[in-house]
Design a protein around this motif. Structure first.
Motif, PDB file in Angstrom:
ATOM      1  N   PRO A  85       0.802  -1.238   0.000  1.00  0.00           N
ATOM      2  CA  PRO A  85       0.000   0.000   0.000  1.00  0.00           C
ATOM      3  C   PRO A  85       0.830   1.281   0.000  1.00  0.00           C
ATOM      4  N   GLU A  86       1.891   1.325   0.801  1.00  0.00           N
ATOM      5  CA  GLU A  86       2.711   2.543   0.868  1.00  0.00           C
ATOM      6  C   GLU A  86       3.382   2.824  -0.471  1.00  0.00           C
ATOM      7  N   PHE A  87       3.999   1.798  -1.037  1.00  0.00           N
ATOM      8  CA  PHE A  87       4.676   1.952  -2.324  1.00  0.00           C
ATOM      9  C   PHE A  87       3.675   2.337  -3.410  1.00  0.00           C
ATOM     10  N   ASP A  88       2.541   1.630  -3.445  1.00  0.00           N
ATOM     11  CA  ASP A  88       1.555   1.865  -4.502  1.00  0.00           C
ATOM     12  C   ASP A  88       1.033   3.300  -4.483  1.00  0.00           C
ATOM     13  N   ALA A  89       0.815   3.844  -3.280  1.00  0.00           N
ATOM     14  CA  ALA A  89       0.317   5.216  -3.160  1.00  0.00           C
ATOM     15  C   ALA A  89       1.359   6.212  -3.669  1.00  0.00           C
ATOM     16  N   GLN A  90       2.617   6.001  -3.295  1.00  0.00           N
ATOM     17  CA  GLN A  90       3.690   6.897  -3.735  1.00  0.00           C
ATOM     18  C   GLN A  90       3.918   6.779  -5.237  1.00  0.00           C
ATOM     19  N   TYR A  91       3.823   5.565  -5.734  1.00  0.00           N
ATOM     20  CA  TYR A  91       3.993   5.289  -7.169  1.00  0.00           C
ATOM     21  C   TYR A  91       2.954   6.059  -7.986  1.00  0.00           C
ATOM     22  N   LYS A  92       1.722   6.015  -7.528  1.00  0.00           N
ATOM     23  CA  LYS A  92       0.641   6.730  -8.214  1.00  0.00           C
ATOM     24  C   LYS A  92       0.861   8.234  -8.139  1.00  0.00           C
ATOM     25  N   ALA A  93       1.265   8.715  -6.962  1.00  0.00           N
ATOM     26  CA  ALA A  93       1.502  10.152  -6.781  1.00  0.00           C
ATOM     27  C   ALA A  93       2.655  10.644  -7.660  1.00  0.00           C
ATOM     28  N   ASN A  94       3.609   9.756  -7.943  1.00  0.00           N
ATOM     29  CA  ASN A  94       4.772  10.115  -8.766  1.00  0.00           C
ATOM     30  C   ASN A  94       4.510   9.977 -10.261  1.00  0.00           C
ATOM     31  N   GLY A  95       3.275   9.663 -10.626  1.00  0.00           N
ATOM     32  CA  GLY A  95       2.980   9.489 -12.049  1.00  0.00           C
ATOM     33  C   GLY A  95       3.562   8.211 -12.609  1.00  0.00           C
ATOM     34  N   ASN A  96       3.486   7.131 -11.809  1.00  0.00           N
ATOM     35  CA  ASN A  96       3.994   5.811 -12.212  1.00  0.00           C
ATOM     36  C   ASN A  96       5.502   5.825 -12.477  1.00  0.00           C
ATOM     37  N   LYS A  97       6.218   6.511 -11.615  1.00  0.00           N
ATOM     38  CA  LYS A  97       7.681   6.523 -11.667  1.00  0.00           C
ATOM     39  C   LYS A  97       8.217   6.156 -10.283  1.00  0.00           C
ATOM     40  N   ARG A 144      10.411  -6.507  -1.455  1.00  0.00           N
ATOM     41  CA  ARG A 144       9.151  -6.847  -2.122  1.00  0.00           C
ATOM     42  C   ARG A 144       9.303  -6.787  -3.643  1.00  0.00           C
ATOM     43  N   ILE A 145      10.062  -5.810  -4.141  1.00  0.00           N
ATOM     44  CA  ILE A 145      10.306  -5.710  -5.586  1.00  0.00           C
ATOM     45  C   ILE A 145      11.081  -6.932  -6.070  1.00  0.00           C
ATOM     46  N   GLU A 146      12.055  -7.341  -5.285  1.00  0.00           N
ATOM     47  CA  GLU A 146      12.852  -8.531  -5.608  1.00  0.00           C
ATOM     48  C   GLU A 146      11.955  -9.761  -5.720  1.00  0.00           C
ATOM     49  N   GLU A 147      11.031  -9.897  -4.777  1.00  0.00           N
ATOM     50  CA  GLU A 147      10.101 -11.025  -4.799  1.00  0.00           C
ATOM     51  C   GLU A 147       9.167 -10.934  -6.003  1.00  0.00           C
TER      52      GLU A 147
END
Length: 212
Positions: free
Chosen positions: A88-100, A112-115
């Motif tokens: 959830p934390e990553f996904d929210a920041q990802y969206k706020a960054n314009g998928n960057k 988690r990214i590694e997994e």
């Protein structure tokens, strides 16, 4: 007239001179001629790629996140690497960054990214494949088969000029005899392919593709 020519020559000499190493001296400053790009099959290019692959191997073996991130140029765009439901934390920041994805995000959520991207598979890839094999061939590959396993595991390193392609994945083993034919699929087949480009003495991540 002779005096004038001598004076002009002196000015020219003071302004610019060319050294044997193709470095031009202008008004006391040095402007080095840019190095020519390495030829696609030059020994220096291949050795540089091998050195970087060895460094990558150590980064994954040691789980050195700082070294792993050094192969990526940030921010990472979603067109190069997909991030879906990391947390959830990553996904929210990802969206706020314009998928960057920033370096800080990647480092903080690396486990988690590694997994998500099965990046631990880089460890057996380098276990079975030696980058120095690229000195003799543009591709090195290996299939790892385990008795009574419905899958076999494949790994490859391929070089196309300055582009390096790392692939790992699974296929159904034809040697496997399924004790329960009604079980259905015995191997979740997939392939993960990572593209890197060697420039300025380093490997730079380009994109990742997944099939299966």
């Amino acid at each position: 007239m002779s005096s004038c020519n001598s004076e002009q020559k002196a000015k020219t000499s003071d302004t610019a001179s060319v050294k044997n190493d193709d470095t031009v001296i202008v008004d006391g400053s040095s402007l080095a001629t840019p190095a020519a790009p390495l030829k696609s099959d030059s020994s220096a290019l291949v050795k540089g790629i091998i050195s970087e692959l060895d460094r990558m191997n150590q980064a994954f073996v040691k789980h050195d996140v700082a070294q792993i991130t050094s192969f990526f140029d940030f921010p990472i765009h979603d067109t190069a690497l997909v991030f879906f439901e990391i947390n959830p934390e990553f996904d929210a920041q990802y969206k706020a960054n314009g998928n960057k994805v920033s370096r800080a995000m990647f480092s903080k959520h690396y486990s988690r990214i590694e997994e998500f991207h099965s990046m631990t598979e880089f460890i057996p890839l380098f276990k079975y494949l030696k980058p120095e094999g690229l000195l003799k061939s543009n591709m090195v590959e290996h299939e790892h088969r385990v008795k009574n396993d419905g899958c076999y595991y494949f790994y490859s390193i391929r070089r196309q000029g300055a582009t390096v392609i790392l692939t790992y994945g699974t296929n159904t083993s034809s040697a496997y005899v399924n004790p329960d034919p009604e079980e259905g699929e015995v191997c979740g087949e997939y392939a993960g392919t990572w593209f890197f480009e060697f420039r300025d003495g380093k490997l730079h991540f380009v994109k990742q593709m997944t099939a299966g």
